[in-house]
Design a protein around this motif. Sequence first.
Motif, PDB file in Angstrom:
ATOM      1  N   VAL A  41      12.632  -0.653   2.583  1.00 21.38           N
ATOM      2  CA  VAL A  41      12.058  -1.830   1.916  1.00 21.38           C
ATOM      3  C   VAL A  41      10.544  -1.832   2.092  1.00 21.38           C
ATOM      4  CG1 VAL A  41      11.995  -4.351   1.838  1.00 21.38           C
ATOM      5  CG2 VAL A  41      14.185  -3.169   2.135  1.00 21.38           C
ATOM      6  N   ARG A  42      10.077  -1.508   3.292  1.00 23.12           N
ATOM      7  CA  ARG A  42       8.626  -1.424   3.537  1.00 23.12           C
ATOM      8  C   ARG A  42       7.976  -0.494   2.529  1.00 23.12           C
ATOM      9  NH1 ARG A  42       7.333   1.976   8.463  1.00 23.12           N
ATOM     10  NH2 ARG A  42       7.879   3.535   6.923  1.00 23.12           N
ATOM     11  N   ASN A  43       8.565   0.685   2.328  1.00 21.26           N
ATOM     12  CA  ASN A  43       7.986   1.659   1.407  1.00 21.26           C
ATOM     13  C   ASN A  43       8.038   1.173  -0.042  1.00 21.26           C
ATOM     14  OD1 ASN A  43       7.531   3.259   3.645  1.00 21.26           O
ATOM     15  ND2 ASN A  43       9.350   4.524   3.316  1.00 21.26           N
ATOM     16  N   GLU A  44       9.124   0.492  -0.409  1.00 18.87           N
ATOM     17  CA  GLU A  44       9.255  -0.034  -1.772  1.00 18.87           C
ATOM     18  C   GLU A  44       8.271  -1.168  -2.034  1.00 18.87           C
ATOM     19  OE1 GLU A  44      13.375  -1.186  -2.035  1.00 18.87           O
ATOM     20  OE2 GLU A  44      14.056   0.888  -2.314  1.00 18.87           O
ATOM     21  N   TRP A  45       7.962  -1.957  -1.007  1.00 21.90           N
ATOM     22  CA  TRP A  45       7.096  -3.116  -1.157  1.00 21.90           C
ATOM     23  C   TRP A  45       5.656  -2.857  -0.713  1.00 21.90           C
ATOM     24  CZ3 TRP A  45       8.061  -8.176  -2.920  1.00 21.90           C
ATOM     25  CH2 TRP A  45       9.326  -8.340  -3.469  1.00 21.90           C
ATOM     26  N   ALA A  46       5.340  -1.640  -0.297  1.00 19.08           N
ATOM     27  CA  ALA A  46       4.011  -1.335   0.243  1.00 19.08           C
ATOM     28  C   ALA A  46       2.887  -1.616  -0.745  1.00 19.08           C
ATOM     29  CB  ALA A  46       3.948   0.118   0.707  1.00 19.08           C
ATOM     30  N   THR A  47       3.132  -1.421  -2.020  1.00 17.99           N
ATOM     31  CA  THR A  47       2.080  -1.631  -3.015  1.00 17.99           C
ATOM     32  C   THR A  47       2.264  -2.921  -3.812  1.00 17.99           C
ATOM     33  OG1 THR A  47       3.274  -0.305  -4.653  1.00 17.99           O
ATOM     34  CG2 THR A  47       1.660   0.846  -3.253  1.00 17.99           C
ATOM     35  N   ARG A  48       3.298  -3.676  -3.500  1.00 15.26           N
ATOM     36  CA  ARG A  48       3.508  -4.959  -4.181  1.00 15.26           C
ATOM     37  C   ARG A  48       2.671  -6.038  -3.510  1.00 15.26           C
ATOM     38  NH1 ARG A  48       9.856  -5.600  -5.780  1.00 15.26           N
ATOM     39  NH2 ARG A  48      10.165  -3.473  -6.528  1.00 15.26           N
ATOM     40  N   HIS A  49       2.262  -6.986  -4.308  1.00 18.42           N
ATOM     41  CA  HIS A  49       1.476  -8.099  -3.773  1.00 18.42           C
ATOM     42  C   HIS A  49       2.387  -9.070  -3.027  1.00 18.42           C
ATOM     43  CE1 HIS A  49      -1.563 -11.170  -3.485  1.00 18.42           C
ATOM     44  NE2 HIS A  49      -0.651 -12.035  -3.884  1.00 18.42           N
ATOM     45  N   VAL A  50       2.080  -9.306  -1.762  1.00 21.13           N
ATOM     46  CA  VAL A  50       2.766 -10.305  -0.949  1.00 21.13           C
ATOM     47  C   VAL A  50       1.679 -11.072  -0.198  1.00 21.13           C
ATOM     48  CG1 VAL A  50       4.426 -10.757   0.901  1.00 21.13           C
ATOM     49  CG2 VAL A  50       4.818  -8.839  -0.657  1.00 21.13           C
ATOM     50  N   ASP A  51       1.676 -12.394  -0.358  1.00 25.24           N
ATOM     51  CA  ASP A  51       0.681 -13.224   0.326  1.00 25.24           C
ATOM     52  C   ASP A  51       1.084 -13.555   1.751  1.00 25.24           C
ATOM     53  OD1 ASP A  51      -1.234 -13.780  -1.886  1.00 25.24           O
ATOM     54  OD2 ASP A  51       0.511 -14.743  -2.801  1.00 25.24           O
ATOM     55  N   VAL A  52       2.377 -13.812   1.943  1.00 28.80           N
ATOM     56  CA  VAL A  52       2.845 -14.314   3.227  1.00 28.80           C
ATOM     57  C   VAL A  52       4.198 -13.703   3.553  1.00 28.80           C
ATOM     58  CG1 VAL A  52       3.469 -16.405   4.524  1.00 28.80           C
ATOM     59  CG2 VAL A  52       1.709 -16.531   2.759  1.00 28.80           C
ATOM     60  N   PHE A  53       4.383 -13.348   4.821  1.00 36.50           N
ATOM     61  CA  PHE A  53       5.672 -12.882   5.329  1.00 36.50           C
ATOM     62  C   PHE A  53       6.207 -13.963   6.261  1.00 36.50           C
ATOM     63  CE2 PHE A  53       3.553  -9.124   3.946  1.00 36.50           C
ATOM     64  CZ  PHE A  53       4.563  -8.314   3.438  1.00 36.50           C
ATOM     65  N   VAL A  54       7.407 -14.441   5.968  1.00 35.29           N
ATOM     66  CA  VAL A  54       8.051 -15.485   6.760  1.00 35.29           C
ATOM     67  C   VAL A  54       9.379 -14.947   7.240  1.00 35.29           C
ATOM     68  CG1 VAL A  54       9.015 -17.823   6.719  1.00 35.29           C
ATOM     69  CG2 VAL A  54       6.936 -17.316   5.430  1.00 35.29           C
TER      70      VAL A  54
END
Length: 182
Positions: free
Chosen positions: A33-46
Motif C-alpha cells: 500500500v505504501r508503494n501504491e500510495w507513495a505518489t498520491r496526494h495525502v494531507d493527513v494520516f490518521v
Amino acid sequence: MRHGETIDNARQLMQGQVQGELNAIGISQAEVVRNEWATRHVDVFVSSDLKRSYDTACIVAEPHGATVVTTPLLRERDWGDFTGRFIPDLKGLPWPDNVEKLDHLLGRARQFLHYIYNEYPDKTVLAVGHGIINKAVQAVYYNCEMKDVTRMTNAEVRLLELKHDYRGFSKRGETDKNFCIT
C-alpha cells in the motif's frame, strides 16, 4: 484502510482492543500500500491508537514524511470476554455482556466521520483502522446495515468522499440505501 495482518490474525484469535503486532505478511501488505500510495496526494494520516493500525499507518506514511495522528474512535470493537479466544470456537456461543454494544460502535463510527469532516475539511485523509470499526464507519457513511458491508481484507483500502456539503452520515435516513457496498 484496514491494518496489515497480525500474529493473532494468522492464529485466528479475537484481538478486539489489544495492541496486536504485525507479522511479516502484514508488514509486506503495508509496504505494498505504501508503494501504491507513495505518489498520491495525502494531507493527513490518521490511525487507531492500537499498535497494529498505527504501525501500518506509519509504514504507509513514510514516503510522505508525515506523522500519524491517532484516535481511539478508530479502535476495534471491544470483544469483552471473547478477546484472545480462538475465533472458530466462538461460533454459536452467546455473546458475553461485556462485548461493546452495536449502538456504541456505530456511535463511535459516526463520531469518527464527524471528526474527519470537521478537523480536516477539504483534505485527503488516509485512515487506518480495523475490520469491524471500518465496517461500522462504512455502514454509517452509506446508511446501511453492517451486514450489508463486505468484509475488508488486511491492508485493503476503500475510498469514502466527505464533500463540503455532505451531511449524510449525521443521522439515519438521510442517504439513499442504494449507496451501500455489497
